[in-house]
Design an enzyme around this catalytic site. Structure first.
Site, mmCIF file in Angstrom:
data_model
loop_
_atom_site.group_PDB
_atom_site.id
_atom_site.type_symbol
_atom_site.label_atom_id
_atom_site.label_comp_id
_atom_site.label_asym_id
_atom_site.label_seq_id
_atom_site.Cartn_x
_atom_site.Cartn_y
_atom_site.Cartn_z
ATOM 1 N N GLY A 6 0.784 -1.216 0.000
ATOM 2 C CA GLY A 6 0.000 0.000 0.000
ATOM 3 C C GLY A 6 0.817 1.267 0.000
ATOM 4 O O GLY A 6 1.932 1.334 -0.536
ATOM 5 N N LYS A 12 -9.998 -22.772 31.067
ATOM 6 C CA LYS A 12 -11.187 -22.323 31.798
ATOM 7 C C LYS A 12 -10.708 -21.684 33.096
ATOM 8 O O LYS A 12 -10.140 -22.357 33.951
ATOM 9 C CB LYS A 12 -12.103 -23.512 32.076
ATOM 10 C CG LYS A 12 -13.511 -23.129 32.461
ATOM 11 C CD LYS A 12 -14.420 -24.354 32.530
ATOM 12 C CE LYS A 12 -15.882 -23.943 32.743
ATOM 13 N NZ LYS A 12 -16.078 -23.094 33.905
#
Length: 660
Positions: free
Chosen positions: A182, A365
C-alpha cells in the site's frame, strides 16, 4: 567479491563484513553486498528520517526467499549482544523489563545492521527527549492498506482524498509507497499533542473519509470487511507501535523500498512499488520528497484541533474513542448503552475429550465470572452474565487510568479472575469482590484481592457487529486491538491441541478447558456444540432452598445449606440433592446469612428432603445460586462430599443444569 571476512572503514569506524556474495533476494539475485551498498548510499536521506528514534529491526538471517517459498524472519527490539559499543542506545521500559534500543545516527550503524541481516528498519512517530524520555509525536501517519481486489492506484486515490482534507487544515502531507502493498501518508506535527490525542484525531479522520466514501474506504480492521476497499489504518500513531521507515528496504520477494513519492506520481494510474536501484537513481537525480517531514520541528505545522471539524468539513466528527483522555481533558459525557448494543454471552455445552479433539483449539477455563465488556468513550462498562452492571465493582478495569483499547468502540467477552498467593485462579477469593457495592469496601479489596480481565472474544468493533464472523477472525482482531494493553486486561493464549490444554490445566491445578471450533460464529445467549467445556474438577451449580442452623463455634450462624437443582418433572420443579457444610469462610457465612434472611419462608420449595435434613431446617425462597465441588453422585442422586465454592450471582435458578 570474496566470501571471506573483510574490514571496511566508515568515518572513524572499522567494521567487519562477511558473505558479501550471499544472495538475499533470490528472485532478483540481489546480494548482501548490494544491500549494504544501498544503505550506505541512501544514508543522507535515511538518517534524518530515523534520527532520535528507537529502531526496531526485522531480520532475515537466511535471506527473504521467494514468493513461493518465503524464509522466516523475526523482530529485534533489544540491541543484539555483541553489537559495537559505539552504537548509541537508549532504554525503553517493557512489562518484562527495560530494553536497550539502538539509535541510528551514522552511516556505520546502518552498515552494521545490514551486515547482521536487519533488512527492515521500523520506527515510531516520536523521538526521544534530551533526557531519554519519550517525546510527543512529531509526525502523523496513515497506512493505506489495500484489501483483496484493490490496486495501488486505488490506494493513491484515497491518499489524494486525505491530502485534500489535511492541506485544508494547514498540514502538508507526503506519500510513501510502502514497498509492500500500500501507501503510507505522513504529515509533520509540532509535537505539542500526545500519541493518544493524535491517534484519536487520525481515527476521526479515517471515519470521516469512510463516511464519505463507503464503497472505497473502511476504517475497521476486520479482514472480511476489506474486500474491494482500502483499509485506512490510523492505529500506527499509537506510541507503542512502529511503522517501516521511509527509505528502508522491505523483506519482499523483490528488493522494494518504502519510497517517498511526489503527488504527481500518485496521479499516475500505473503507479507501482520501487526497487532499491530505482530509489538510488532518484536520490542522485531528484530532491528528497521527505525532507520537509524529516526536518520538521516544533511549530513547523499547525496541530490538528481536538475536534477536527473545527478545521475541516462538517462531516468530520470529533474523536470520541481511543484511549482515555489526558489529565484535564475529560471525554464528552455519553450513555454507553445509548449507542452500543447489549450482548448476552454465548454458552458452551458439556463435552468429552473425545468429542472436543475435533474442534481445533482450546482455551483455559479460568474459574472466574463471565463479563461482557463494552469499550466506548474511553472507558469499559462491564455486565455480568445476568445483565447486571458490575462496572463500579472493578475500578482497576474501568476507572480512569485503567488499560483500554486504542479504538473508539468495541464489545468483548471475557472472564474476571482473582488469583491466590500461588498465582492460581481462586473463585473463593473472587467472592470477596463480586458482591461489594460500597466504594470504600471496593477500594480496600482492590488492594487485597486484585483481579484480571481475561479476554477471549470480540463481538463488535467500530460499529460493526462481528458475531457472524468465524471465531478465528474475531480472535485475530481481538489480539490486534489488545496487543498494547497492560495488565490487568489481557488476552491469554490458545492451544491448538486439546490434550495439551488439558495437561496444562491439570498441571496448574485449574478447572478445565473450553474447546472451540475456529469457524464458529458467536451466538449471543445461546449454547452450541461447537463450544464444549471439559472440567477436570467435579463442580455443580445448585439452588439454595434452606439453611440448617450451626452448632458449636457456628452457633447463631449457618451450619449447612440445603441444595436443589431444577427438574421439570417434579411438582415443585426442584429436586433435592443434599447439603453442604464445608468450604465457608467467616466472611462468606456472614454474607450468606445477610442474603438469605430476607428470603425466609414457612415451607420448603422442594419435595423429598430427608427427615434428618428437614428436622431443624429454615426454608428460603429458591432464588440464590451457588456452586459446590463434590466427589460423585450417590445412586439416589445426592451430592457426595460436597464443598462450598461460592455464590454465582451471574446465574439464575432456571439456568442450573446437571453437570456431566
Amino acid at each position: 567479491m570474496a566470501d571471506g571476512p573483510q574490514f571496511v572503514r566508515i568515518g572513524e569506524r572499522r567494521l567487519r563484513v562477511t558473505n558479501l556474495d550471499k544472495v538475499v533476494y533470490p528472485e532478483t539475485g540481489t546480494t548482501k553486498g548490494e544491500v549494504i551498498d544501498y544503505y550506505a548510499r541512501i544514508a543522507p536521506m535515511l538518517l534524518p528520517v530515523v534520527a532520535g528514534r528507537p529502531v526496531t529491526r526485522k531480520r532475515w538471517v537466511e535471506g527473504v526467499g521467494t514468493g513461493a517459498d518465503p524464509q522466516g524472519s523475526f523482530f529485534a527490539k533489544q540491541l543484539e549482544p555483541g553489537a559495537p559499543g559505539w552504537i548509541r542506545r537508549l532504554e525503553i521500559p517493557h512489562s518484562g523489563g527495560a530494553k536497550d534500543y539502538p539509535l541510528v545516527d551514522e552511516v556505520a550503524t546502518l552498515v552494521w545492521m545490514a551486515q547482521v541481516a536487519a533488512i527492515e528498519l521500523h520506527i515510531p512517530q516520536w523521538r526521544f527527549t534530551p533526557d531519554g524520555g519519550r517525546g510527543n509525536p512529531d509526525r502523523l501517519v496513515l497506512d493505506l492498506d489495500p484489501g483483496p481486489g484493490v490496486s495501488l492506484s486505488q490506494c493513491a486515490e484515497v491518499a489524494l482524498i486525505a491530502r485534500g482534507i489535511l492541506t485544508g487544515m494547514g498540514m502538508d502531507p507526503v506519500p510513501v509507497t510502502s514497498g509492500s502493498k500500500g501507501i503510507h501518508l505522513y504529515a509533520p506535527l509540532p509535537g505539542d499533542r500526545t500519541s493518544d490525542e493524535i491517534s484519536a484525531f487520525a481515527h476521526a479522520l479515517a471515519r470521516a473519509i469512510e463516511a464519505d466514501h463507503p464503497a472505497l474506504v473502511t476504517s475497521v480492521m476486520t479482514k472480511t470487511l476489506r474486500a474491494g476497499k482500502v483499509f485506512l489504518d490510523w492505529s500506527q500513531n499509537n506510541g507503542k507501535k512502529t511503522t517501516i521507515a521511509p527509505y528502508s528496504l522491505r523483506g519482499r520477494p523483490e528488493p522494494w523500498v518504502a519510497a517517498p513519492r511526489t503527488w504527481a506520481e500518485l496521479e499516475d494510474p500505473g503507479i507501482r512499488q520501487l526497487r532499491f536501484d530505482e530509489v538510488l537513481a532518484r536520490a542522485e537525480r531528484d530532491p528528497d520528497p521527505f525532507a520537509a517531514i524529516s526536518q520538521a520541528g516544533a511549530g513547523a505545522a499547525a496541530a490538528p484541533a481536538a475536534d477536527p471539524a473545527e478545521r475541516s468539513r462538517p462531516r468530520i466528527v470529533a474523536p470520541s474513542g481511543g484511549r482515555r483522555a489526558s489529565a484535564g481533558r475529560a471525554p464528552a459525557a455519553q450513555d454507553h448503552d445509548a449507542t452500543v448494543p447489549v450482548y448476552s454471552p454465548m454458552l458452551a455445552e458439556h463435552g468429552t475429550a473425545g468429542t472436543a479433539r475435533a474442534l481445533g483449539w482450546a482455551e483455559i477455563k479460568w474459574d472466574g465470572i463471565r463479563a461482557i465488556g463494552t469499550w466506548s468513550e474511553g472507558r469499559f462498562r462491564l455486565r455480568a452474565r445476568s445483565g447486571t452492571d458490575i462496572t463500579d465493582r472493578y475500578p482497576e478495569l474501568t476507572a480512569d487510568g485503567a488499560p483500554g483499547f486504542d479504538v473508539g468502540e468495541a464489545v468483548v467477552d471475557g472472564e474476571i479472575v482473582a488469583f491466590d498467593a500461588l498465582g492460581r485462579p481462586s473463585f473463593h477469593r473472587l467472592q470477596d469482590r463480586m458482591h461489594l457495592t460500597r466504594a470504600r469496601e471496593i477500594e480496600r479489596e482492590v488492594v487485597r484481592t486484585p483481579v484480571r480481565y481475561h479476554l477471549f472474544d470480540l463481538l463488535r468493533l467500530e460499529g460493526h457487529d462481528l458475531t457472524a464472523l468465524p471465531l478465528r477472525d474475531r480472535r485475530e482482531l481481538l489480539e490486534r486491538i489488545a496487543a498494547d494493553l497492560d495488565a490487568p486486561v489481557l488476552v491469554p493464549p490458545v492451544f491448538d491441541d486439546v490434550d495439551a490444554a488439558l495437561a496444562t490445566s491439570s498441571a496448574l491445578d485449574l478447572e478445565g478447558v473450553v474447546a472451540k471450533d475456529p469457524a464458529s460464529p458467536y451466538v449471543p445467549g445461546g449454547r452450541s456444540p461447537r463450544w464444549l467445556k471439559l472440567k477436570l474438577t467435579r463442580a455443580q451449580e445448585v439452588v439454595i432452598v434452606g439453611v440448617r442452623p450451626g452448632k458449636g463455634d457456628r452457633t447463631g450462624r449457618i451450619g449447612s445449606l440445603l441444595l436443589a437443582i431444577p427438574e421439570a418433572a417434579l411438582p415443585s420443579g426442584l429436586r433435592y440433592v443434599g447439603r453442604v457444610g464445608t468450604g465457608f469462610t467467616d466472611r462468606a457465612l456472614q454474607d450468606l446469612g445477610a442474603r438469605l434472611d430476607p428470603l425466609r419462608v414457612g415451607a420448603p420449595a422442594v419435595d423429598g428432603v430427608p427427615v434428618a435434613d428437614a428436622s431443624d431446617a429454615l426454608w428460603v425462597r429458591p432464588e440464590l445460586v451457588g456452586e459446590v465441588e463434590f466427589a460423585n453422585w450417590t445412586d439416589d442422586g445426592v451430592l457426595r462430599h460436597a464443598r462450598w465454592r461460592g455464590l454465582r450471582p451471574d446465574k439464575s435458578p432456571s439456568e442450573v443444569v446437571v453437570e456431566s
